[in-house]
Each structure stands twice: as structure tokens, then as C-alpha cells.
Design a protein around this motif. Structure first.
Motif, PDB file in Angstrom:
ATOM      1  N   LEU A 151     -16.458  -2.845 -22.854  1.00  0.00           N
ATOM      2  CA  LEU A 151     -15.410  -1.954 -22.375  1.00  0.00           C
ATOM      3  C   LEU A 151     -14.749  -1.315 -23.591  1.00  0.00           C
ATOM      4  N   VAL A 152     -14.678   0.033 -23.639  1.00  0.00           N
ATOM      5  CA  VAL A 152     -14.112   0.704 -24.807  1.00  0.00           C
ATOM      6  C   VAL A 152     -12.850   1.500 -24.494  1.00  0.00           C
ATOM      7  N   HIS A 153     -12.537   1.667 -23.216  1.00  0.00           N
ATOM      8  CA  HIS A 153     -11.345   2.449 -22.861  1.00  0.00           C
ATOM      9  C   HIS A 153     -10.893   2.086 -21.452  1.00  0.00           C
ATOM     10  N   LEU A 154      -9.585   1.949 -21.289  1.00  0.00           N
ATOM     11  CA  LEU A 154      -9.003   1.681 -19.984  1.00  0.00           C
ATOM     12  C   LEU A 154      -7.601   2.266 -19.972  1.00  0.00           C
ATOM     13  N   LYS A 155      -7.361   3.189 -19.032  1.00  0.00           N
ATOM     14  CA  LYS A 155      -6.049   3.839 -18.981  1.00  0.00           C
ATOM     15  C   LYS A 155      -5.777   4.329 -17.569  1.00  0.00           C
ATOM     16  N   TRP A 157       0.829  -1.205   0.000  1.00  0.00           N
ATOM     17  CA  TRP A 157       0.000   0.000   0.000  1.00  0.00           C
ATOM     18  C   TRP A 157       0.869   1.262   0.000  1.00  0.00           C
ATOM     19  N   LEU A 158       1.888   1.279   0.817  1.00  0.00           N
ATOM     20  CA  LEU A 158       2.770   2.438   0.907  1.00  0.00           C
ATOM     21  C   LEU A 158       3.640   2.604  -0.336  1.00  0.00           C
ATOM     22  N   ALA A 159       4.000   1.500  -0.970  1.00  0.00           N
ATOM     23  CA  ALA A 159       4.962   1.539  -2.071  1.00  0.00           C
ATOM     24  C   ALA A 159       4.328   1.803  -3.438  1.00  0.00           C
ATOM     25  N   HIS A 160       3.016   1.696  -3.550  1.00  0.00           N
ATOM     26  CA  HIS A 160       2.376   1.811  -4.862  1.00  0.00           C
ATOM     27  C   HIS A 160       1.426   2.999  -4.934  1.00  0.00           C
ATOM     28  N   SER A 161       1.156   3.421  -6.154  1.00  0.00           N
ATOM     29  CA  SER A 161       0.228   4.512  -6.394  1.00  0.00           C
ATOM     30  C   SER A 161      -1.183   4.117  -5.996  1.00  0.00           C
ATOM     31  N   LYS A 162      -1.937   5.106  -5.566  1.00  0.00           N
ATOM     32  CA  LYS A 162      -3.351   4.927  -5.266  1.00  0.00           C
ATOM     33  C   LYS A 162      -4.114   5.674  -6.340  1.00  0.00           C
ATOM     34  N   PHE A 163      -5.177   5.067  -6.855  1.00  0.00           N
ATOM     35  CA  PHE A 163      -5.933   5.663  -7.938  1.00  0.00           C
ATOM     36  C   PHE A 163      -7.407   5.792  -7.585  1.00  0.00           C
ATOM     37  N   MET A 164      -8.012   6.883  -8.057  1.00  0.00           N
ATOM     38  CA  MET A 164      -9.463   6.980  -8.124  1.00  0.00           C
ATOM     39  C   MET A 164      -9.822   6.388  -9.484  1.00  0.00           C
ATOM     40  N   ILE A 165     -10.935   5.721  -9.562  1.00  0.00           N
ATOM     41  CA  ILE A 165     -11.348   5.110 -10.819  1.00  0.00           C
ATOM     42  C   ILE A 165     -12.537   5.898 -11.367  1.00  0.00           C
ATOM     43  N   GLY A 166     -12.287   6.652 -12.438  1.00  0.00           N
ATOM     44  CA  GLY A 166     -13.342   7.390 -13.114  1.00  0.00           C
ATOM     45  C   GLY A 166     -13.947   6.524 -14.200  1.00  0.00           C
ATOM     46  N   ARG A 185      -2.484  11.622 -13.511  1.00  0.00           N
ATOM     47  CA  ARG A 185      -2.288  11.949 -12.097  1.00  0.00           C
ATOM     48  C   ARG A 185      -2.589  10.708 -11.274  1.00  0.00           C
ATOM     49  N   LEU A 186      -3.578  10.756 -10.412  1.00  0.00           N
ATOM     50  CA  LEU A 186      -3.917   9.584  -9.605  1.00  0.00           C
ATOM     51  C   LEU A 186      -5.300   9.059  -9.983  1.00  0.00           C
ATOM     52  N   ARG A 187      -5.590   9.085 -11.272  1.00  0.00           N
ATOM     53  CA  ARG A 187      -6.884   8.638 -11.757  1.00  0.00           C
ATOM     54  C   ARG A 187      -6.682   7.592 -12.837  1.00  0.00           C
ATOM     55  N   ALA A 188      -7.442   6.543 -12.740  1.00  0.00           N
ATOM     56  CA  ALA A 188      -7.539   5.575 -13.826  1.00  0.00           C
ATOM     57  C   ALA A 188      -8.877   5.816 -14.507  1.00  0.00           C
ATOM     58  N   GLU A 189      -8.891   5.713 -15.828  1.00  0.00           N
ATOM     59  CA  GLU A 189     -10.096   5.983 -16.591  1.00  0.00           C
ATOM     60  C   GLU A 189     -10.613   4.703 -17.240  1.00  0.00           C
ATOM     61  N   VAL A 190     -11.915   4.506 -17.124  1.00  0.00           N
ATOM     62  CA  VAL A 190     -12.588   3.343 -17.683  1.00  0.00           C
ATOM     63  C   VAL A 190     -13.810   3.860 -18.432  1.00  0.00           C
ATOM     64  N   ALA A 191     -14.089   3.326 -19.606  1.00  0.00           N
ATOM     65  CA  ALA A 191     -15.301   3.718 -20.335  1.00  0.00           C
ATOM     66  C   ALA A 191     -15.964   2.486 -20.929  1.00  0.00           C
ATOM     67  N   TYR A 192     -17.287   2.491 -20.853  1.00  0.00           N
ATOM     68  CA  TYR A 192     -18.105   1.400 -21.392  1.00  0.00           C
ATOM     69  C   TYR A 192     -19.126   1.967 -22.361  1.00  0.00           C
ATOM     70  N   GLU A 193     -19.457   1.182 -23.348  1.00  0.00           N
ATOM     71  CA  GLU A 193     -20.664   1.447 -24.116  1.00  0.00           C
ATOM     72  C   GLU A 193     -21.823   1.101 -23.195  1.00  0.00           C
ATOM     73  N   ALA A 194     -22.949   1.765 -23.377  1.00  0.00           N
ATOM     74  CA  ALA A 194     -24.136   1.453 -22.586  1.00  0.00           C
ATOM     75  C   ALA A 194     -25.365   1.722 -23.436  1.00  0.00           C
ATOM     76  N   GLN A 195     -26.426   1.011 -23.133  1.00  0.00           N
ATOM     77  CA  GLN A 195     -27.670   1.133 -23.894  1.00  0.00           C
ATOM     78  C   GLN A 195     -28.793   1.568 -22.967  1.00  0.00           C
ATOM     79  N   LEU A 196     -29.569   2.543 -23.405  1.00  0.00           N
ATOM     80  CA  LEU A 196     -30.742   2.977 -22.653  1.00  0.00           C
ATOM     81  C   LEU A 196     -31.745   1.832 -22.611  1.00  0.00           C
ATOM     82  N   VAL A 197     -32.257   1.523 -21.421  1.00  0.00           N
ATOM     83  CA  VAL A 197     -33.258   0.464 -21.310  1.00  0.00           C
ATOM     84  C   VAL A 197     -34.542   0.944 -20.652  1.00  0.00           C
ATOM     85  N   GLY A 198     -34.554   2.171 -20.115  1.00  0.00           N
ATOM     86  CA  GLY A 198     -35.791   2.669 -19.512  1.00  0.00           C
ATOM     87  C   GLY A 198     -35.540   3.851 -18.596  1.00  0.00           C
TER      88      GLY A 198
END
Length: 153
Positions: free
Chosen positions: A91-95, A22-31, A99-112
């Protein structure tokens, strides 16, 4: 030296190893971002209150909660911000590394659901054709909508 480090590591055991990691590695927020489309192929865009005034339009986005699957994050965020129900897809994007953020993006479909904006976070919402996007749209979000790599790869 490597042998000494290995012995110390093995002697630490369990929770102490985790503390060192925990001390030795980066901490990330996941957007997590969703490219939400309706049955006509239009994309859901939101004008975000907290974003810079010259680029407030963007896709539904939020941060993952501890223990939450990333696909579930976009389902939750869309529901919280708009009242709409979506199903996360591919899943369409992962990086990591912004800074201290990892980015994730998904396709999504409106269902209601029924459009009901969270007035604290969202000023406006709309469905837009990919070839008719509003001014002030985040560039990385435009690339996601068009199926291009936001990293230029």
C-alpha cells in the motif's frame, strides 16, 4: 444532555443504530490505483478515454466493489482494462476527503497475461521508464510513480 443521548442510542439497538450512523456519516466511493511495474522497472500507463483531453494518461484506476478487498480491486481493474495479470504489493497511498472519494494506491507487479485493451475505457497503453513519462500524465500519478506523496506531505 449527553446521558439522554447515550440512553437513546442504547435503546435503538442493532439495525436502527446502523441506520442512524449511515445518515450521519459521509459516504465514499473508493478509487483504487495501481503503480504496475514490469521486471525492467517500467511502469504501465493507460490513456483513458473518459479523462480530460489534456491529461488522459494515468495509472490503472478503478472503483472498489462492495465487499471487495482494495488490493483485489487493482488486480481486477488491470485485467479488465488491459488483459494483463498483476499481483498487488505494498500500500503506497491512502487518503479520504476528496469530495466523496477515498483514494487508495498499491504497488503492483506484472505477472502475466496478454495486452488486450478495453476499447470503451482505454485508448492506448504503454510501458514507460520513470524518467521518461508521457505528456498529459496526471500529476498525482507521476508523484506515485516517483515514490512521492501526492498530498505534498
Amino acid at each position: 444532555m449527553k446521558r439522554i443521548v447515550a440512553r437513546v442510542w442504547r435503546a435503538l439497538r442493532g439495525s436502527w443504530q446502523w441506520r442512524v450512523l449511515w445518515l450521519a456519516h459521509s459516504k465514499f466511493m473508493i478509487g483504487v490505483t495501481g503503480v504496475v511495474r514490469d521486471d525492467q522497472g517500467r511502469v504501465l500507463l493507460l490513456r483513458h478515454r473518459m479523462w480530460p483531453e489534456d491529461r488522459q494518461w494515468g495509472l490503472p484506476t478503478g472503483y472498489a466493489q462492495a465487499g471487495e478487498e482494495f488490493a483485489a480491486t487493482i488486480v481486477r481493474e488491470v485485467r479488465e482494462e488491459t488483459g494483463l495479470d498483476v499481483k498487488a504489493g505494498r500500500l503506497v497511498h491512502l487518503k479520504s476527503g476528496y469530495r466523496l472519494r477515498a483514494e487508495v494506491a498499491y504497488e503492483a507487479q506484472l505477472v502475466g497475461g496478454e495486452l488486450k485493451l478495453d476499447p470503451f475505457e482505454i485508448l492506448e497503453a504503454g510501458w514507460f521508464a520513470p524518467d521518461d513519462l508521457p505528456d498529459g500524465l496526471q500529476e498525482s500519478h507521476q508523484l506515485l510513480i516517483l515514490g512521492e506523496d501526492p498530498n505534498g506531505g
